[in-house]
Structure formats: C-alpha cells, structure tokens
Design a protein around this motif. Structure first.
Motif, short mmCIF file in Angstrom:
data_model
loop_
_atom_site.label_atom_id
_atom_site.label_comp_id
_atom_site.label_asym_id
_atom_site.label_seq_id
_atom_site.Cartn_x
_atom_site.Cartn_y
_atom_site.Cartn_z
N GLY A 101 -3.43 10.04 -3.30
CA GLY A 101 -4.01 8.75 -3.66
C GLY A 101 -3.51 7.64 -2.76
O GLY A 101 -2.33 7.60 -2.41
N ARG A 155 -1.06 -2.42 -4.46
CA ARG A 155 -0.58 -3.38 -5.45
C ARG A 155 -0.93 -4.77 -4.95
O ARG A 155 -0.47 -5.21 -3.91
CB ARG A 155 0.94 -3.28 -5.65
N TRP A 184 -2.94 3.79 -2.96
CA TRP A 184 -2.84 2.76 -3.99
C TRP A 184 -2.50 1.41 -3.36
O TRP A 184 -1.71 1.33 -2.42
CB TRP A 184 -1.75 3.12 -5.00
N ILE A 204 1.60 2.60 -11.83
CA ILE A 204 0.43 3.23 -11.25
C ILE A 204 -0.20 4.22 -12.23
O ILE A 204 -1.42 4.27 -12.42
CB ILE A 204 0.78 3.97 -9.93
N SER A 261 -0.89 12.42 -6.40
CA SER A 261 -1.28 11.87 -7.69
C SER A 261 -2.07 12.87 -8.52
O SER A 261 -2.55 13.89 -8.01
CB SER A 261 -2.13 10.60 -7.49
N HIS A 295 -13.36 6.65 -10.91
CA HIS A 295 -12.59 6.81 -9.68
C HIS A 295 -13.46 7.53 -8.66
O HIS A 295 -13.93 8.65 -8.90
CB HIS A 295 -11.32 7.63 -9.94
N TRP A 335 -1.99 -2.44 -9.88
CA TRP A 335 -2.25 -1.38 -8.92
C TRP A 335 -3.72 -0.97 -8.97
O TRP A 335 -4.31 -0.84 -10.04
CB TRP A 335 -1.38 -0.16 -9.22
N THR A 336 -4.31 -0.76 -7.80
CA THR A 336 -5.70 -0.32 -7.68
C THR A 336 -5.76 0.93 -6.82
O THR A 336 -5.13 0.98 -5.75
CB THR A 336 -6.58 -1.42 -7.04
N LEU A 337 -6.50 1.92 -7.28
CA LEU A 337 -6.69 3.14 -6.50
C LEU A 337 -7.82 2.91 -5.51
O LEU A 337 -8.97 2.71 -5.89
CB LEU A 337 -7.03 4.32 -7.42
N ARG A 363 0.86 -1.18 0.00
CA ARG A 363 0.00 0.00 0.00
C ARG A 363 0.90 1.23 0.00
O ARG A 363 1.85 1.31 0.76
CB ARG A 363 -0.93 0.02 1.22
#
Length: 244
Positions: free
Chosen positions: A184, A188, A186, A240, A129, A157, A194-196, A124
């Motif tokens: 942001g 992994r 994020w 990212i 961002s 988002h 990668w996810t926001l 994390r």
C-alpha cells in the motif's frame, strides 16, 4: 450550597446576526457532546461581542463538566470527549475562526486554536498492508488490472493486480468477501488523516499473526519507504489500519 455554573463559548468571527442558523446548530451539538451530562446542561442565550453561546450547567453536574474540560488534552481522555473537541476545532478551522470557553468575566477554561492550528507535516509511506472487503469490480486488459474492493464502512479501495490474479479473482471471488495482502502507498495529509493512494495486490491469505511492533520495526529499517522519518511509526501504523 452548590450553585449552577454558567459557561460561555465565544467564536471570534461571527455575530449573532451573521452566523447561519444551521451552523449554530452544529456548534451547539458538538458543544453538548463536549460538556456531557446533557440532561443537566441548558442553552441560556446567544449574546453579542463576537458570538457568545451561553450555557447553564445545573449544580449537580457542574463539577463533572468542569472536570471534563480539564481532561480534554490528557492522553487518558475518553475518545468521545477528544472527538467532540476535535470536531469543534475542525469546524472553527473551516470557518477561519478561533474560540474559547470561559466563565462570564472569568479566565479561559479551554481554548480552540481553529484557524491557528499548526499544520502537520505530510508523509508518504509504503507498507505491506491488508485490506478486507468485497470485490465489486474487476476490469481492464493490460498487464495491471484495476480491482475495486469495498470495505465494511462502504469505502471503495481502487487496487490493482496482475492479469493472472485478476482472472482468478473474477472466477473465485467476485462479489465475495475476501482479505487481500499487498503493497500500500499511504499519504498522511496536513490534517493527520491517512489516505490509501495505491494498493498492489500480491495475494490473499490469513491476517499475519506477527506482533505489530515487529512488522513496523522491520519496515522502519528498510530504506526509502518513509517509516524511518516518523517519530512514532507504531502509532501511525495503527491509525492507518483504523485501530484504537
């Protein structure tokens, strides 16, 4: 004199009579992308002994296909080649299978670990961002207001802003393309994607012109944000951001 080349793609858990036709078609599509030289690569048959998908490569393309298979794990491999290999391996992983490509009665040319693919460590990261998109929804009466931003890929988002910013966004930017800056959160995942998870809008401004290395190195020196744990933070930053 050049001769045609036979290749076998062997999946361990299926038999010809058990593999779904639609799944077989998916494997064949990705395998064709992996081999390349599509006009010269032909399906010959499906054989038992697990599921063995046999392909014949015309003599004129045999060396090209062989070179592509040797190049898969090279850092200089074309993106479409790496993507085809990764797609095949992800399919095998989903099917709890492993596979390889070999010459008939020959040595393995390329292996697919599939179900045995090592899981990547999750991270994390908090990062300053930038998001580009269209504001499609603003709602809520609390001090923190949800703001939905839809990017060019169609991804939504779910961000947040304070009430003053939300009022300004409603007035000036609703349904308009904007660039927002903020913080942001994020994640992994085990697959490396990668996810926001969260994005707090702090303003809208032109894209920062600082070199990426300067931004990431500054973040890495800040305690508690996760960047210092990564082996290659600049590479992860590019992933990212969706950069190549």
């Amino acid at each position: 004199m050049e001769t045609s080349q036979a290749l076998e793609f062997r999946i361990d858990i299926f038999k010809p009579e058990t593999i779904p036709m639609s799944r077989l078609a998916e494997y064949m599509g990705q395998l064709a992308a992996l081999y390349g030289s599509e006009p010269c690569v032909h399906f010959k048959g499906l054989h038992s002994g697990s599921t063995v998908l046999e392909t014949v490569v015309e003599a004129s393309a045999a060396e090209t296909v062989k070179s592509r298979l040797r190049l898969v794990h090279d850092a200089a491999a074309p993106e479409e080649l790496q993507r085809a290999y990764q797609n095949l391996n992800d399919m095998l992983k989903s099917d709890q299978a492993i596979a390889d490509i070999k010459h008939p009665q020959g040595v393995v040319i390329l292996a697919f670990p599939g179900r045995n693919t090592p899981l990547q460590k999750t991270y994390r990261v908090k990062e300053a961002s930038v998001l580009d998109g269209v504001v499609i929804r603003i709602g809520g009466k609390d001090n923190t207001v949800p703001v939905w931003l839809k990017d060019l890929d169609g991804t939504i988002h779910k961000c947040e802003a304070n009430s003053d910013m939300a009022r300004e966004l409603v007035k000036e930017y609703l349904a308009s393309p904007i660039r927002v800056t903020g913080q942001g959160d994020w994640l992994r995942g085990e697959n490396g994607a990668w996810t926001l998870e969260k994005f707090k809008i702090t303003g809208w401004e032109p894209l920062d012109e600082k070199p990426i290395a300067d931004i990431v190195n500054a973040a890495r020196n800040t305690k508690g944000n996760g960047w210092s744990e990564l082996d290659d933070p600049i590479k992860e930053h590019l992933q990212i951001r969706g950069s190549d």
